[in-house]
Design a protein around this motif. Structure first.
Motif, PDB file in Angstrom:
ATOM      1  N   GLY A 255       0.800  -1.234   0.000  1.00 10.65           N
ATOM      2  CA  GLY A 255       0.000   0.000   0.000  1.00 10.65           C
ATOM      3  C   GLY A 255       0.822   1.269   0.000  1.00 10.65           C
ATOM      4  O   GLY A 255       0.286   2.364  -0.207  1.00 10.65           O
ATOM      5  N   LEU A 256       2.133   1.147   0.222  1.00  8.18           N
ATOM      6  CA  LEU A 256       3.004   2.326   0.243  1.00  8.18           C
ATOM      7  C   LEU A 256       3.374   2.673  -1.195  1.00  8.18           C
ATOM      8  O   LEU A 256       4.171   1.998  -1.827  1.00  8.18           O
ATOM      9  N   GLU A 257       2.747   3.723  -1.710  1.00  4.40           N
ATOM     10  CA  GLU A 257       2.903   4.051  -3.126  1.00  4.40           C
ATOM     11  C   GLU A 257       3.832   5.227  -3.379  1.00  4.40           C
ATOM     12  O   GLU A 257       4.056   5.596  -4.523  1.00  4.40           O
TER      13      GLU A 257
ATOM     14  N   SER B 204       5.456 -11.716  -1.899  1.00  2.00           N
ATOM     15  CA  SER B 204       4.788 -10.431  -2.123  1.00  2.00           C
ATOM     16  C   SER B 204       3.313 -10.600  -2.466  1.00  2.00           C
ATOM     17  O   SER B 204       2.486  -9.767  -2.101  1.00  2.00           O
ATOM     18  N   TRP B 205       2.936 -11.722  -3.127  1.00  2.86           N
ATOM     19  CA  TRP B 205       1.522 -11.899  -3.472  1.00  2.86           C
ATOM     20  C   TRP B 205       0.648 -12.120  -2.241  1.00  2.86           C
ATOM     21  O   TRP B 205      -0.572 -11.970  -2.296  1.00  2.86           O
ATOM     22  N   MET B 206       1.256 -12.481  -1.113  1.00  2.00           N
ATOM     23  CA  MET B 206       0.486 -12.700   0.114  1.00  2.00           C
ATOM     24  C   MET B 206       0.054 -11.392   0.780  1.00  2.00           C
ATOM     25  O   MET B 206      -0.795 -11.382   1.641  1.00  2.00           O
ATOM     26  N   LEU B 207       0.712 -10.310   0.390  1.00  4.07           N
ATOM     27  CA  LEU B 207       0.478  -9.030   1.069  1.00  4.07           C
ATOM     28  C   LEU B 207      -0.577  -8.227   0.313  1.00  4.07           C
ATOM     29  O   LEU B 207      -0.351  -7.794  -0.793  1.00  4.07           O
ATOM     30  N   SER B 208      -1.687  -8.014   0.953  1.00  7.12           N
ATOM     31  CA  SER B 208      -2.730  -7.212   0.317  1.00  7.12           C
ATOM     32  C   SER B 208      -2.468  -5.738   0.577  1.00  7.12           C
ATOM     33  O   SER B 208      -2.147  -5.358   1.704  1.00  7.12           O
ATOM     34  N   PRO B 209      -2.633  -4.894  -0.455  1.00  7.96           N
ATOM     35  CA  PRO B 209      -2.512  -3.454  -0.224  1.00  7.96           C
ATOM     36  C   PRO B 209      -3.542  -2.942   0.777  1.00  7.96           C
ATOM     37  O   PRO B 209      -3.386  -1.867   1.346  1.00  7.96           O
ATOM     38  N   GLU B 210      -4.590  -3.727   0.987  1.00  5.31           N
ATOM     39  CA  GLU B 210      -5.647  -3.302   1.920  1.00  5.31           C
ATOM     40  C   GLU B 210      -5.361  -3.709   3.348  1.00  5.31           C
ATOM     41  O   GLU B 210      -6.184  -3.493   4.229  1.00  5.31           O
ATOM     42  N   ALA B 211      -4.235  -4.348   3.596  1.00  4.58           N
ATOM     43  CA  ALA B 211      -3.944  -4.865   4.940  1.00  4.58           C
ATOM     44  C   ALA B 211      -4.095  -3.791   5.987  1.00  4.58           C
ATOM     45  O   ALA B 211      -3.610  -2.677   5.839  1.00  4.58           O
TER      46      ALA B 211
ATOM     47  N   GLY C 185       2.571   1.546  13.148  1.00  6.36           N
ATOM     48  CA  GLY C 185       1.208   1.341  13.636  1.00  6.36           C
ATOM     49  C   GLY C 185       0.173   1.369  12.522  1.00  6.36           C
ATOM     50  O   GLY C 185      -0.914   0.799  12.655  1.00  6.36           O
ATOM     51  N   GLU C 186       0.527   2.020  11.410  1.00  5.28           N
ATOM     52  CA  GLU C 186      -0.386   2.096  10.261  1.00  5.28           C
ATOM     53  C   GLU C 186      -0.112   0.988   9.237  1.00  5.28           C
ATOM     54  O   GLU C 186      -0.630   1.032   8.118  1.00  5.28           O
ATOM     55  N   ASN C 187       0.685   0.000   9.624  1.00  4.04           N
ATOM     56  CA  ASN C 187       1.026  -1.121   8.729  1.00  4.04           C
ATOM     57  C   ASN C 187       1.702  -0.668   7.441  1.00  4.04           C
ATOM     58  O   ASN C 187       1.491  -1.240   6.373  1.00  4.04           O
ATOM     59  N   THR C 188       2.518   0.381   7.538  1.00  3.63           N
ATOM     60  CA  THR C 188       3.257   0.849   6.362  1.00  3.63           C
ATOM     61  C   THR C 188       4.459  -0.041   6.080  1.00  3.63           C
ATOM     62  O   THR C 188       4.845  -0.221   4.923  1.00  3.63           O
ATOM     63  N   TRP C 189       5.043  -0.605   7.154  1.00  2.00           N
ATOM     64  CA  TRP C 189       6.295  -1.365   7.042  1.00  2.00           C
ATOM     65  C   TRP C 189       6.180  -2.707   7.749  1.00  2.00           C
ATOM     66  O   TRP C 189       5.529  -2.823   8.788  1.00  2.00           O
TER      67      TRP C 189
END
Length: 200
Positions: free
Chosen positions: A20-22, A190-197, A156-160
């Motif tokens: 999600g970090l764009e 990487s496919w396991m990580l949803s940008p919506e996490a 805390g925002e699941n950025t990293w």
């Protein structure tokens, strides 16, 4: 029991960007953390090229490069801060006991506890220029930094994602593979990580 944010110490860890970090600088980045305290944090991106080679960098600073193993290595984009300055991440330099009294080998070196050393003074480039210097090096232009509490907020925002650093990923894995290899340290793909996490 929850850890107090001040007790998190990410020195000698990787920060791995979540999908999600764009932000252009940090998307799919892996950052080696050199400093982390209650005052803030500092690290170097280890998987983004600055589009110049080590030979080109040494030409720019008027030094020959007599380390054939380094000539074709890319210089990396270490982060958005001080992009005109070089930061050299390298194996710890072991000194003979007789030399230890004279102090550090290089004028400005930060030793990361349990990990590598980062030198910002020109003398490390001069050592490499002469064919000597640390055995394994990674050179970046610029670094990444966070102010007081900023990194903890981003965590805390699941950025990293965070994981203890692997020096093999830094020095032995091709640039394009470092993101996936850093995720491998966590048993993730990487496919396991949803940008919506974290935003359900």
């Amino acid at each position: 029991m929850t850890a107090d944010s001040a007790s998190i110490d990410l020195k000698h860890h990787f920060l791995i960007a979540m999908p999600g970090l764009e932000d252009e600088t940090f998307a799919r980045s892996v950052i080696y953390m050199c400093e982390h305290s209650e005052r803030g944090a500092m690290g170097l991106i280890i998987n983004k090229s600055a589009d110049i080679s080590m030979r080109h960098l040494f030409d720019k600073v008027d030094l020959p490069l007599r380390r054939e193993d380094l000539v074709q290595n890319p210089v990396l984009h270490g982060g958005p801060v001080q992009t005109d300055r070089g930061f050299v991440l390298h194996d710890p330099v072991q000194m003979a006991p007789a030399d230890q009294e004279r102090g550090p080998i290089f004028a400005s070196t930060l030793s990361v506890p349990g990990g590598l050393e980062m030198t910002t003074s020109r003398d490390v480039l001069e050592a490499l220029s002469s064919g000597a210097g640390p055995r394994r090096v990674l050179v970046t232009l610029g670094y990444a930094s966070w102010g007081e509490g900023q990194l903890e907020s981003e965590l805390g925002e699941n950025t990293w994602l965070t994981v203890p650093a692997s020096v093999d990923v830094i020095f032995d894995v091709p640039l394009a593979e470092r993101y996936d290899r850093a995720l491998d340290l966590l048993g993730l793909k990487s496919w396991m990580l949803s940008p919506e996490a974290g935003h359900a």
